[in-house]
Design a protein around this motif. Structure first.
Motif, PDB file in Angstrom:
ATOM      1  N   MET A  54       0.844  -1.188   0.000  1.00 34.72           N
ATOM      2  CA  MET A  54       0.000   0.000   0.000  1.00 34.72           C
ATOM      3  C   MET A  54       0.886   1.247   0.000  1.00 34.72           C
ATOM      4  SD  MET A  54      -3.011   1.003   2.630  1.00 34.72           S
ATOM      5  CE  MET A  54      -2.627   2.462   3.535  1.00 34.72           C
ATOM      6  N   SER A  55       0.595   2.174  -0.856  1.00 33.67           N
ATOM      7  CA  SER A  55       1.338   3.421  -0.951  1.00 33.67           C
ATOM      8  C   SER A  55       0.947   4.353   0.191  1.00 33.67           C
ATOM      9  CB  SER A  55       1.032   4.089  -2.294  1.00 33.67           C
ATOM     10  OG  SER A  55       1.627   5.356  -2.342  1.00 33.67           O
ATOM     11  N   LEU A  56       1.900   5.140   0.658  1.00 34.60           N
ATOM     12  CA  LEU A  56       1.608   6.134   1.686  1.00 34.60           C
ATOM     13  C   LEU A  56       0.826   7.313   1.126  1.00 34.60           C
ATOM     14  CD1 LEU A  56       5.020   6.204   3.564  1.00 34.60           C
ATOM     15  CD2 LEU A  56       2.900   5.089   4.289  1.00 34.60           C
ATOM     16  N   ILE A  57       0.963   7.542  -0.181  1.00 38.59           N
ATOM     17  CA  ILE A  57       0.256   8.632  -0.842  1.00 38.59           C
ATOM     18  C   ILE A  57      -0.897   8.051  -1.645  1.00 38.59           C
ATOM     19  CG2 ILE A  57       0.437  10.493  -2.544  1.00 38.59           C
ATOM     20  CD1 ILE A  57       3.380  10.784  -1.730  1.00 38.59           C
ATOM     21  N   ALA A  58      -2.097   8.566  -1.395  1.00 42.60           N
ATOM     22  CA  ALA A  58      -3.290   8.064  -2.075  1.00 42.60           C
ATOM     23  C   ALA A  58      -3.227   8.349  -3.569  1.00 42.60           C
ATOM     24  CB  ALA A  58      -4.542   8.698  -1.480  1.00 42.60           C
ATOM     25  N   THR A  59      -3.698   7.415  -4.341  1.00 39.87           N
ATOM     26  CA  THR A  59      -3.867   7.607  -5.775  1.00 39.87           C
ATOM     27  C   THR A  59      -5.258   8.175  -6.002  1.00 39.87           C
ATOM     28  OG1 THR A  59      -2.418   5.735  -6.215  1.00 39.87           O
ATOM     29  CG2 THR A  59      -3.860   6.438  -8.006  1.00 39.87           C
ATOM     30  N   THR A  60      -5.321   9.333  -6.604  1.00 41.00           N
ATOM     31  CA  THR A  60      -6.607   9.994  -6.813  1.00 41.00           C
ATOM     32  C   THR A  60      -6.811  10.267  -8.300  1.00 41.00           C
ATOM     33  OG1 THR A  60      -5.481  12.087  -6.300  1.00 41.00           O
ATOM     34  CG2 THR A  60      -6.759  11.073  -4.531  1.00 41.00           C
ATOM     35  N   PRO A  61      -8.057  10.448  -8.699  1.00 45.86           N
ATOM     36  CA  PRO A  61      -8.341  10.710 -10.117  1.00 45.86           C
ATOM     37  C   PRO A  61      -8.011  12.153 -10.486  1.00 45.86           C
ATOM     38  CG  PRO A  61     -10.361  10.815  -8.860  1.00 45.86           C
ATOM     39  CD  PRO A  61      -9.275  10.386  -7.895  1.00 45.86           C
ATOM     40  N   THR A  62      -8.184  12.463 -11.723  1.00 51.57           N
ATOM     41  CA  THR A  62      -8.042  13.838 -12.185  1.00 51.57           C
ATOM     42  C   THR A  62      -9.091  14.700 -11.477  1.00 51.57           C
ATOM     43  OG1 THR A  62      -7.273  13.041 -14.323  1.00 51.57           O
ATOM     44  CG2 THR A  62      -8.104  15.307 -14.239  1.00 51.57           C
ATOM     45  N   PRO A  63      -8.698  15.852 -10.923  1.00 45.54           N
ATOM     46  CA  PRO A  63      -9.672  16.720 -10.250  1.00 45.54           C
ATOM     47  C   PRO A  63     -10.766  17.168 -11.212  1.00 45.54           C
ATOM     48  CG  PRO A  63      -7.435  17.353  -9.701  1.00 45.54           C
ATOM     49  CD  PRO A  63      -7.345  16.343 -10.814  1.00 45.54           C
ATOM     50  N   PRO A  64     -11.908  17.573 -10.671  1.00 46.75           N
ATOM     51  CA  PRO A  64     -12.152  17.850  -9.263  1.00 46.75           C
ATOM     52  C   PRO A  64     -12.606  16.617  -8.481  1.00 46.75           C
ATOM     53  CG  PRO A  64     -14.040  18.539 -10.550  1.00 46.75           C
ATOM     54  CD  PRO A  64     -13.020  18.013 -11.524  1.00 46.75           C
ATOM     55  N   TYR A  65     -12.290  16.646  -7.200  1.00 46.16           N
ATOM     56  CA  TYR A  65     -12.782  15.700  -6.203  1.00 46.16           C
ATOM     57  C   TYR A  65     -12.681  16.421  -4.864  1.00 46.16           C
ATOM     58  CZ  TYR A  65      -7.734  14.737  -5.908  1.00 46.16           C
ATOM     59  OH  TYR A  65      -6.368  14.861  -5.810  1.00 46.16           O
ATOM     60  N   TYR A  66     -13.027  15.764  -3.767  1.00 43.74           N
ATOM     61  CA  TYR A  66     -13.086  16.429  -2.469  1.00 43.74           C
ATOM     62  C   TYR A  66     -12.145  15.772  -1.475  1.00 43.74           C
ATOM     63  CZ  TYR A  66     -17.024  19.054  -4.179  1.00 43.74           C
ATOM     64  OH  TYR A  66     -17.799  19.903  -4.906  1.00 43.74           O
ATOM     65  N   ALA A  67     -11.648  16.596  -0.543  1.00 39.37           N
ATOM     66  CA  ALA A  67     -10.795  16.119   0.538  1.00 39.37           C
ATOM     67  C   ALA A  67     -11.461  16.456   1.870  1.00 39.37           C
ATOM     68  CB  ALA A  67      -9.420  16.778   0.467  1.00 39.37           C
ATOM     69  N   VAL A  68     -11.490  15.481   2.773  1.00 44.74           N
ATOM     70  CA  VAL A  68     -11.919  15.708   4.142  1.00 44.74           C
ATOM     71  C   VAL A  68     -10.654  15.649   4.987  1.00 44.74           C
ATOM     72  CG1 VAL A  68     -13.288  14.873   6.082  1.00 44.74           C
ATOM     73  CG2 VAL A  68     -14.197  14.699   3.754  1.00 44.74           C
ATOM     74  N   ILE A  69     -10.320  16.756   5.611  1.00 44.86           N
ATOM     75  CA  ILE A  69      -9.092  16.883   6.390  1.00 44.86           C
ATOM     76  C   ILE A  69      -9.479  16.860   7.866  1.00 44.86           C
ATOM     77  CG2 ILE A  69      -7.041  18.291   6.820  1.00 44.86           C
ATOM     78  CD1 ILE A  69      -8.038  19.663   3.997  1.00 44.86           C
TER      79      ILE A  69
ATOM     80  N   THR B   5      -5.510  13.174   9.135  1.00 39.32           N
ATOM     81  CA  THR B   5      -5.993  12.178   8.194  1.00 39.32           C
ATOM     82  C   THR B   5      -6.756  12.912   7.108  1.00 39.32           C
ATOM     83  OG1 THR B   5      -6.136  10.462   9.884  1.00 39.32           O
ATOM     84  CG2 THR B   5      -7.450  10.127   7.887  1.00 39.32           C
ATOM     85  N   VAL B   6      -6.372  12.646   5.877  1.00 31.90           N
ATOM     86  CA  VAL B   6      -7.059  13.251   4.732  1.00 31.90           C
ATOM     87  C   VAL B   6      -7.688  12.116   3.939  1.00 31.90           C
ATOM     88  CG1 VAL B   6      -6.857  14.699   2.685  1.00 31.90           C
ATOM     89  CG2 VAL B   6      -5.310  15.071   4.631  1.00 31.90           C
ATOM     90  N   SER B   7      -8.999  12.139   3.836  1.00 24.13           N
ATOM     91  CA  SER B   7      -9.681  11.160   2.986  1.00 24.13           C
ATOM     92  C   SER B   7     -10.202  11.890   1.754  1.00 24.13           C
ATOM     93  CB  SER B   7     -10.814  10.452   3.733  1.00 24.13           C
ATOM     94  OG  SER B   7     -11.772  11.373   4.212  1.00 24.13           O
ATOM     95  N   TYR B   8     -10.202  11.169   0.643  1.00 27.28           N
ATOM     96  CA  TYR B   8     -10.584  11.751  -0.650  1.00 27.28           C
ATOM     97  C   TYR B   8     -11.873  11.103  -1.128  1.00 27.28           C
ATOM     98  CZ  TYR B   8      -5.832  13.425  -0.365  1.00 27.28           C
ATOM     99  OH  TYR B   8      -4.677  14.023   0.068  1.00 27.28           O
ATOM    100  N   TRP B   9     -12.751  11.951  -1.666  1.00 27.99           N
ATOM    101  CA  TRP B   9     -14.096  11.512  -2.040  1.00 27.99           C
ATOM    102  C   TRP B   9     -14.474  12.086  -3.389  1.00 27.99           C
ATOM    103  CZ3 TRP B   9     -16.441   8.083   1.210  1.00 27.99           C
ATOM    104  CH2 TRP B   9     -15.830   7.915   2.459  1.00 27.99           C
ATOM    105  N   GLN B  10     -15.322  11.338  -4.081  1.00 27.15           N
ATOM    106  CA  GLN B  10     -15.801  11.713  -5.410  1.00 27.15           C
ATOM    107  C   GLN B  10     -16.658  12.973  -5.372  1.00 27.15           C
ATOM    108  OE1 GLN B  10     -17.666   8.395  -7.341  1.00 27.15           O
ATOM    109  NE2 GLN B  10     -18.877   9.710  -8.676  1.00 27.15           N
TER     110      GLN B  10
END
Length: 108
Positions: free
Chosen positions: A1-16, A58-63
Protein backbone atom coordinates in the motif's frame (compact mmCIF):
# COMPACT_ATOMS: atom_id res chain seq x y z
CA UNK A 1 0.00 0.00 0.00
CA UNK A 2 1.34 3.42 -0.95
CA UNK A 3 1.61 6.13 1.69
CA UNK A 4 0.26 8.63 -0.84
CA UNK A 5 -3.29 8.06 -2.08
CA UNK A 6 -3.87 7.61 -5.78
CA UNK A 7 -6.61 9.99 -6.81
CA UNK A 8 -8.34 10.71 -10.12
CA UNK A 9 -8.04 13.84 -12.18
CA UNK A 10 -9.67 16.72 -10.25
CA UNK A 11 -12.15 17.85 -9.26
CA UNK A 12 -12.78 15.70 -6.20
CA UNK A 13 -13.09 16.43 -2.47
CA UNK A 14 -10.79 16.12 0.54
CA UNK A 15 -11.92 15.71 4.14
CA UNK A 16 -9.09 16.88 6.39
CA UNK A 17 -9.36 15.63 9.98
CA UNK A 18 -6.81 17.18 12.36
CA UNK A 19 -6.78 15.87 15.93
CA UNK A 20 -5.03 15.91 19.28
CA UNK A 21 -5.34 12.64 21.18
CA UNK A 22 -5.96 12.05 24.85
CA UNK A 23 -3.78 9.59 26.74
CA UNK A 24 -6.49 6.90 26.56
CA UNK A 25 -5.49 4.20 24.06
CA UNK A 26 -8.10 1.51 24.79
CA UNK A 27 -9.70 0.40 21.53
CA UNK A 28 -8.39 3.32 19.46
CA UNK A 29 -6.12 1.43 17.05
CA UNK A 30 -8.73 -1.25 16.43
CA UNK A 31 -11.43 1.34 15.76
CA UNK A 32 -9.14 3.39 13.49
CA UNK A 33 -8.31 0.29 11.45
CA UNK A 34 -11.98 -0.67 11.27
CA UNK A 35 -12.95 2.82 10.08
CA UNK A 36 -10.22 2.81 7.39
CA UNK A 37 -11.48 -0.52 6.06
CA UNK A 38 -15.13 0.56 6.23
CA UNK A 39 -14.45 3.91 4.52
CA UNK A 40 -12.73 2.07 1.66
CA UNK A 41 -15.98 0.17 1.04
CA UNK A 42 -18.13 3.31 0.78
CA UNK A 43 -19.41 4.57 -2.57
CA UNK A 44 -17.37 7.56 -3.71
CA UNK A 45 -14.31 6.81 -1.56
CA UNK A 46 -11.08 7.51 -3.46
CA UNK A 47 -8.28 7.06 -0.92
CA UNK A 48 -6.75 8.15 2.38
CA UNK A 49 -3.50 9.48 3.83
CA UNK A 50 -2.69 9.69 7.53
CA UNK A 51 0.14 10.80 9.82
CA UNK A 52 0.41 11.17 13.58
CA UNK A 53 2.76 12.84 16.05
CA UNK A 54 1.55 15.42 18.57
CA UNK A 55 -1.00 16.32 15.90
CA UNK A 56 -2.78 13.67 13.86
CA UNK A 57 -3.88 14.48 10.32
CA UNK A 58 -5.99 12.18 8.19
CA UNK A 59 -7.06 13.25 4.73
CA UNK A 60 -9.68 11.16 2.99
CA UNK A 61 -10.58 11.75 -0.65
CA UNK A 62 -14.10 11.51 -2.04
CA UNK A 63 -15.80 11.71 -5.41
CA UNK A 64 -18.45 14.20 -4.29
CA UNK A 65 -20.13 15.92 -1.34
CA UNK A 66 -22.96 13.37 -1.23
CA UNK A 67 -20.44 10.55 -0.63
CA UNK A 68 -18.95 12.52 2.27
CA UNK A 69 -22.41 13.14 3.74
CA UNK A 70 -23.28 9.44 3.57
CA UNK A 71 -19.97 8.45 5.20
CA UNK A 72 -20.51 10.92 8.04
CA UNK A 73 -23.95 9.38 8.65
CA UNK A 74 -22.75 5.74 8.53
CA UNK A 75 -23.95 4.04 11.74
CA UNK A 76 -20.54 2.50 12.56
CA UNK A 77 -18.80 5.79 11.81
CA UNK A 78 -21.28 7.61 14.07
CA UNK A 79 -20.29 5.29 16.93
CA UNK A 80 -16.59 5.92 16.26
CA UNK A 81 -17.25 9.69 16.23
CA UNK A 82 -19.03 9.43 19.58
CA UNK A 83 -16.20 7.44 21.18
CA UNK A 84 -13.69 9.88 19.73
CA UNK A 85 -15.43 12.83 21.38
CA UNK A 86 -15.82 11.00 24.72
CA UNK A 87 -12.51 9.13 24.95
CA UNK A 88 -9.81 9.60 22.35
CA UNK A 89 -9.63 13.27 21.32
CA UNK A 90 -8.95 16.36 23.39
CA UNK A 91 -9.43 18.52 20.27
CA UNK A 92 -10.22 18.06 16.58
CA UNK A 93 -11.22 19.99 13.50
CA UNK A 94 -12.70 18.73 10.24
CA UNK A 95 -12.37 20.63 7.00
CA UNK A 96 -13.89 19.78 3.64
CA UNK A 97 -12.24 21.15 0.53
CA UNK A 98 -12.73 20.81 -3.21
CA UNK A 99 -9.51 19.76 -4.94
CA UNK A 100 -9.32 21.62 -8.21
CA UNK A 101 -5.72 20.85 -9.13
CA UNK A 102 -3.05 18.36 -8.17
CA UNK A 103 0.41 17.35 -9.35
CA UNK A 104 3.04 14.92 -8.15
CA UNK A 105 6.59 13.61 -8.12
CA UNK A 106 7.35 9.93 -7.58
CA UNK A 107 10.90 8.64 -7.26
CA UNK A 108 9.86 5.37 -5.67
Amino acid sequence: MSLIATTPTPPYYAVIFSSVRTELEQGYIEMANQMMALAAEQPGFLGVESARNELGITVSYWQDLQSIKLWKANICHLEAQKRGRLQWYSAYKTRIAKVERDYEMDKI
